[in-house]
Enzyme design. Structure first.
Site, mmCIF file in Angstrom:
data_model
loop_
_atom_site.group_PDB
_atom_site.id
_atom_site.type_symbol
_atom_site.label_atom_id
_atom_site.label_comp_id
_atom_site.label_asym_id
_atom_site.label_seq_id
_atom_site.Cartn_x
_atom_site.Cartn_y
_atom_site.Cartn_z
ATOM 1 N N GLU A 46 0.912 -1.294 -0.127
ATOM 2 C CA GLU A 46 0.050 0.113 0.139
ATOM 3 C C GLU A 46 0.922 1.264 -0.022
ATOM 4 O OE1 GLU A 46 -2.838 0.067 3.398
ATOM 5 O OE2 GLU A 46 -3.822 2.026 2.493
ATOM 6 N N ASN A 193 -12.505 -1.509 -0.718
ATOM 7 C CA ASN A 193 -11.613 -1.768 0.131
ATOM 8 C C ASN A 193 -12.322 -1.527 1.682
ATOM 9 O OD1 ASN A 193 -9.168 -2.999 1.845
ATOM 10 N ND2 ASN A 193 -9.145 -0.708 2.500
ATOM 11 N N GLU A 194 -12.673 -2.314 2.280
ATOM 12 C CA GLU A 194 -12.991 -2.154 3.698
ATOM 13 C C GLU A 194 -14.362 -0.976 3.609
ATOM 14 O OE1 GLU A 194 -10.258 -1.605 6.784
ATOM 15 O OE2 GLU A 194 -9.304 -3.655 6.649
ATOM 16 N N TYR A 262 -6.858 -9.086 11.445
ATOM 17 C CA TYR A 262 -5.324 -8.757 12.032
ATOM 18 C C TYR A 262 -5.324 -9.372 13.453
ATOM 19 C CZ TYR A 262 -4.321 -5.419 8.349
ATOM 20 O OH TYR A 262 -4.037 -4.930 6.825
ATOM 21 N N GLU A 318 -6.281 -9.077 3.634
ATOM 22 C CA GLU A 318 -5.287 -8.685 4.330
ATOM 23 C C GLU A 318 -5.267 -9.370 5.699
ATOM 24 O OE1 GLU A 318 -6.072 -4.542 5.389
ATOM 25 O OE2 GLU A 318 -6.521 -3.817 3.340
ATOM 26 N N GLN A 367 2.007 -6.145 5.501
ATOM 27 C CA GLN A 367 2.372 -5.647 4.218
ATOM 28 C C GLN A 367 3.794 -6.067 3.654
ATOM 29 O OE1 GLN A 367 1.235 -1.821 3.191
ATOM 30 N NE2 GLN A 367 -0.804 -1.924 4.093
HETATM 31 O O1 AHR Z 1 -2.985 -2.669 6.311
HETATM 32 C C1 AHR Z 1 -3.341 -1.558 6.934
HETATM 33 C C2 AHR Z 1 -4.644 -1.026 6.652
HETATM 34 O O2 AHR Z 1 -5.394 -2.044 7.472
HETATM 35 C C3 AHR Z 1 -5.200 -1.096 5.373
HETATM 36 O O3 AHR Z 1 -5.129 0.189 4.589
HETATM 37 C C4 AHR Z 1 -6.800 -1.264 5.665
HETATM 38 O O4 AHR Z 1 -7.576 -1.842 4.438
HETATM 39 C C5 AHR Z 1 -6.802 -2.124 7.116
HETATM 40 O O5 AHR Z 1 -7.693 -1.372 7.787
#
Ligand code: AHR
Length: 514
Positions: A46, A193-194, A262, A318, A367
């Site tokens: 990103e 995205n999101e 995450y 992600e 990432q």
């Molecule tokens: O990876 C960091 C961020 O996490 C991304 O931009 C977003 O899609 C997610 O919330």
């Protein structure tokens, strides 16, 4: 003890000898049903912190081998692990990115503000053609996230035409003028995205309509592959998002739906340090990582109702551990170190994705360089490969291989009153008939023996590699880049057609059987 894998019927036993546990494991080597998509081993880059600028893409003053401004030491390291896919330009950044800002002569490109990640100037010097050049150097598939939040269906349609149309049009001619006469044939497209959050704070109902509107104008051009359109999916356990999406969008209009998860050790406000933690946070990190299997099961069950033939992929586009940023760095840049704990998190996650490859056909670690659970860290000319990088190196053999179900009862690794399975594994057979088994021992103190038998395969020879370290906080640094690195592994014994393996504490082991 808790039953960890339920895929097959075979009863398993565990017994203790001299305080060292022995696990009986069976691998169904006859299986031929599921292929582990190589795109499970995908990555994400990103416009965030130093992932693109200062990571992949550097100024002329940085004295490393480069193609244009793309640094080749990073490219070569990623080629070593067969990087199959790279997602770009975000993330949250995707919904504020206008692709036409990033094409043509660099000195004419507009300067914008990256409002999501630190309010810094985005000079657009890395744009669409640079991204496609990077994918060409990496020999990987591009995956582009379109802008739904601040864009329009027309803008996204134009981007696809610029990239993929082979005929005569102003946009295709622009691509030619920018140095690429042949269409790039980009097939993976994310529609936003999101969208439940940074991508526009939409309701699932509103977004499902937007998806259909955008997707209707995303054309598959003659000579380019049919587009693989991916819906912006749920945040972790937002099952209603998946339900509404699957109910409202015909599976035929979708290649996949995403899910983001995450691993957070503590809370989003105080996530915890990447390098300074005790066994409690080590354990919580692994436990929270393992939660992804529950999410996969529940999202998959919803998808099964609308798509029983599993045509639509669940794309975990992600994932990874998110800790506090390194002290002294810009908090908005999400720069974190990467420890032996994080290697285990990667290994556990990949084993889970392999196991669910009937539905999971893409996953992208967040990432690639200098951001979150990175594979590569850079500092000007310096570059170091993280423990997580080495997990992808050990696991690369699973890419496009046939999944072999693994059955066993896992002993538990206890901390206080809580516990997680001490063993986690997956296995596959590649196109040459070679079997690869990846095994994780989460217990930081105890070795665990695993006796493996194979239903339907014989082997003559076994080889091993292991990634382990003395402490879960061990990291690779620019001054000490080889602290956590795979080594040859020989602590196994062939007994007829069974294999007895002694897994070191806190380790990731690859066994290759020929
Ligand atoms: O990876 C960091 C961020 O996490 C991304 O931009 C977003 O899609 C997610 O919330």
């Amino acid at each position: 003890m808790k039953k960890m894998f339920t895929t097959l019927f075979i009863a398993c036993t565990i017994y203790c000898s001299n305080a060292q546990e022995t696990v009986t494991m069976q691998i169904n080597a006859k299986a031929n049903n599921e292929k582990i998509s190589r795109f499970i081993y995908g990555h994400f880059a990103e416009h965030l912190g130093r992932c693109i600028y200062g990571g992949f893409y550097v100024t002329d003053s940085i004295n490393v081998p480069k193609q244009g401004r793309i640094r080749m030491d990073v490219v070569n390291a990623l080629k070593e692990i067969n990087i199959p896919l790279l997602r770009w330009p975000g993330g949250c950044f995707a919904d504020e990115y206008h692709w036409s800002d990033g094409i043509g002569p660099r000195d004419k490109r507009p300067q914008r503000v990256n409002t999501t990640w630190g309010m810094i100037t985005e000079d657009n010097s890395f744009g669409t053609d640079e991204f496609l050049q990077l994918c060409g150097l990496l020999k990987c598939e591009p995956y582009i996230a379109g802008n739904v939040g601040t864009g329009s269906p027309q803008e996204m349609a134009n981007w696809i035409e610029y990239l993929n149309y082979d005929g005569k049009s102003t946009l295709a001619d622009m691509r030619r003028a920018n140095g690429h006469s042949a269409p790039y044939k980009v097939s993976f497209w994310g529609v936003g995205n999101e969208s439940w959050g940074c991508g526009g704070d939409m309701t699932p109902e509103f977004y499902a309509d937007q998806y259909k509107r955008y997707a209707s104008f995303c054309e598959s051009y003659p000579g380019s592959p049919r587009l693989k359109k991916i819906m912006s999916g749920a945040n972790a356990d937002d099952y209603n998002w998946t339900e509404v999406s699957m109910k409202n969008v015909n599976p035929g209009q979708l290649w996949g739906i995403s899910m983001h998860y995450y691993t957070i050790v503590n809370t989003w406000q105080h996530k915890g340090s990447a390098t300074n933690f005790g066994e409690d946070e080590y354990f919580k990190g692994l436990k929270n990582c393992l939660h992804i299997e529950d999410l996969i099961n529940k999202h998959s069950a919803i998808m099964d109702k609308y798509d029983p033939q599993k045509k639509v992929a669940l794309a975990v586009d992600e994932w990874g551990i998110w800790t506090d940023a390194e002290p002294g760095t810009n908090g908005a840049f999400l720069y974190q170190q990467n420890s032996m704990r994080d290697a285990l998190i990667a290994a556990l996650s990949l084993n889970i994705f392999n196991k669910h490859c009937d539905r999971i056909r893409m996953a992208n670690l967040a990432q690639t360089v200098n951001v979150l659970q990175a594979l590569v860290l850079t500092d000007k000319e310096k570059m170091v490969l993280t423990p997580t990088y080495y997990v992808f190196d050990l696991y690369k053999y699973h890419q496009d291989a046939t999944l072999l179900p693994v059955n066993f009862y896992a002993p538990e690794y206890h901390v206080g009153n809580d516990s997680i399975p001490a063993i986690n594994a997956s296995a596959s057979r590649d196109s040459n008939g070679v079997i690869h088994i990846t095994l994780v021992n989460t217990d930081p103190k105890n070795k665990i023996s695993v006796n493996t038998s194979f239903n339907g395969a014989t082997f003559k020879q076994a080889e091993g590699q292991v990634l382990t370290s003395a402490n879960f906080t061990d990291i690779n640094t620019f001054d000490n880049p080889n602290k956590v690195k795979p080594a040859s592994f020989t602590d196994f014994k062939k007994n007829g057609n069974d294999l007895a393996v002694n897994l070191p504490p806190m380790s990731v082991t690859l066994i290759t059987l020929k």
